[in-house]
Motif scaffolding. Structure first.
Motif, PDB file in Angstrom:
ATOM      1  N   GLU A  79       0.850  -1.263   0.120  1.00  0.00           N
ATOM      2  CA  GLU A  79      -0.101   0.012   0.099  1.00  0.00           C
ATOM      3  C   GLU A  79       0.822   1.255   0.040  1.00  0.00           C
ATOM      4  N   ALA A  80       2.163   1.281   0.575  1.00  0.00           N
ATOM      5  CA  ALA A  80       2.941   2.304   0.928  1.00  0.00           C
ATOM      6  C   ALA A  80       3.449   2.750  -0.606  1.00  0.00           C
ATOM      7  N   GLU A  81       3.947   1.446  -1.241  1.00  0.00           N
ATOM      8  CA  GLU A  81       4.304   1.496  -2.722  1.00  0.00           C
ATOM      9  C   GLU A  81       3.211   2.119  -3.763  1.00  0.00           C
ATOM     10  N   ARG A  82       2.022   1.726  -3.509  1.00  0.00           N
ATOM     11  CA  ARG A  82       1.124   2.261  -4.587  1.00  0.00           C
ATOM     12  C   ARG A  82       0.896   3.499  -4.191  1.00  0.00           C
ATOM     13  N   ARG A  83       0.858   4.184  -2.931  1.00  0.00           N
ATOM     14  CA  ARG A  83       0.590   5.583  -2.334  1.00  0.00           C
ATOM     15  C   ARG A  83       1.737   6.185  -2.994  1.00  0.00           C
ATOM     16  N   ARG A  84       3.014   5.688  -3.085  1.00  0.00           N
ATOM     17  CA  ARG A  84       4.242   6.667  -3.694  1.00  0.00           C
ATOM     18  C   ARG A  84       4.048   6.827  -5.188  1.00  0.00           C
ATOM     19  N   ILE A  85       3.572   5.387  -5.826  1.00  0.00           N
ATOM     20  CA  ILE A  85       3.596   5.562  -7.264  1.00  0.00           C
ATOM     21  C   ILE A  85       2.261   6.561  -7.673  1.00  0.00           C
ATOM     22  N   ALA A  86       1.366   6.493  -7.132  1.00  0.00           N
ATOM     23  CA  ALA A  86       0.247   7.243  -7.308  1.00  0.00           C
ATOM     24  C   ALA A  86       0.579   8.849  -7.208  1.00  0.00           C
ATOM     25  N   GLN A  87       1.294   9.182  -6.111  1.00  0.00           N
ATOM     26  CA  GLN A  87       1.629  10.400  -5.856  1.00  0.00           C
ATOM     27  C   GLN A  87       2.699  10.952  -6.987  1.00  0.00           C
ATOM     28  N   GLU A  88       3.357  10.052  -7.392  1.00  0.00           N
ATOM     29  CA  GLU A  88       4.300  10.294  -8.647  1.00  0.00           C
ATOM     30  C   GLU A  88       3.618  10.626  -9.896  1.00  0.00           C
TER      31      GLU A  88
END
Length: 317
Positions: free
Chosen positions: A119-128
């Motif tokens: 989930e943390a990685e998804r949030r990071r990719i979505a933010q980028e």
């Protein structure tokens, strides 16, 4: 050779040897009488049958334990063979159940870490995607509009087409970012997020209805996220693989807790093995102690049911 047959044949050899001695050099009378031979033969048969029955009864718990070992799945926790038998057999079953408890706890802990990192990685990719790619495409759109306004008429039409293509790419990136990070879940709650999800998956070939209870018990953020991700994965499978025309998503409160139900009128699961998506849903269900059932619907198609136990005010599930 199974343990039963090893013990049985060993006992049978001893009994047959004893009977042979009685019928051979060691006899009750000389010459041996037919009645004596019949009695000895009948006694031997009775002993063999009794030995087989006793061994079957004594080793039955081991057979049940063997079946439990071959069918155990850590993604379907809580299933334990009943402790039966005596002595070492009962101790073996108890040890196996204790081992399953430890393995399920370790699996739940490792799954929680993995899903949290995911989930943390998804949030990071979505933010980028939103901050970097989205802003870049927005700047490209503005520049294209400025160039198109000053371009000759024969080039302007082509620039407008490039604008539409870029705008479509920007919308797609925003849609991917929303799927990676369900911001509406944090801002508006679970019901609104699921309603938005059904709207997103509805299209020309698939209608998606929803029935969502207005009054739901208080749920932890992790529970809401699991409910949302399971619904998202289920609708993804319906849209991609089910060949369905209609799907219905239901979220309701039951006597057992909160139930998420997804049904479609597609071709069903058939004999297809469970893929990574379904196993991912099972891992998420294990994480919050929920029960996931997947099978044929009452009218055909596929039915996905996720039941989440909700503790009462005293803290008991």
């Amino acid at each position: 050779m199974p343990l039963f047959w090893r013990i049985f044949l060993l006992n049978a050899v001893v009994l047959v040897a004893a009977a042979a001695l009685l019928l051979g050099p060691i006899t009750v009378s000389t010459p041996i009488l037919l009645a004596e031979a019949a009695i000895l033969t009948g006694g031997l048969a009775a002993m063999l049958v009794a030995n087989a029955l006793l061994l079957r009864l004594a080793l039955a718990p081991l057979r049940r334990l063997t079946r439990a070992m071959t069918t155990t799945d850590l993604l379907r926790p809580g299933r334990r063979p009943a402790v039966s038998g005596h002595g070492e057999i009962a101790g073996l079953i108890t040890t196996f159940n204790t081992m399953l408890d430890r393995l399920e706890d370790e699996r739940a802990t490792s799954s929680a870490r993995a899903l949290s990192a995911q989930e943390a990685e998804r949030r990071r990719i979505a933010q980028e995607l939103h901050d970097e790619v989205g802003q870049t495409l927005t700047a490209v759109l503005l520049e294209l509009k400025r160039v198109a306004d000053h371009a000759p008429s024969d080039v302007r039409a082509e620039l407008r087409q490039v604008q539409e293509t870029t705008r479509g790419s920007l919308d797609e990136i925003r849609r991917i970012a929303r799927r990676l990070r369900p911001g509406v879940l944090d801002e508006l709650g679970l019901a609104s997020a699921l309603r938005s999800l059904t709207t997103e998956f509805a299209g020309p070939g698939l209608t998606v209805g929803h029935r969502l209870d207005a009054e739901l018990p208080a749920l932890r953020h992790e529970t809401e996220l699991v409910l949302y991700r399971v619904a998202q994965e289920g609708l993804t499978n319906t849209a991609r693989h089910a060949d369905a025309h209609h799907a219905e998503l239901t979220l309701r409160t039951t006597a057992n807790g909160v139930e998420l139900l997804l049904r479609d009128d597609g071709r069903g699961l058939g004999d297809a093995p469970e893929g990574a998506g379904i196993r991912g849903m099972r891992e998420r269900a294990v994480l919050i102690g929920a029960d996931l059932a997947l099978g044929a619907g009452p009218g055909g198609g596929t039915e996905l049911r996720l039941t989440v136990p909700v503790p009462d005010r005293s803290g008991r599930p």
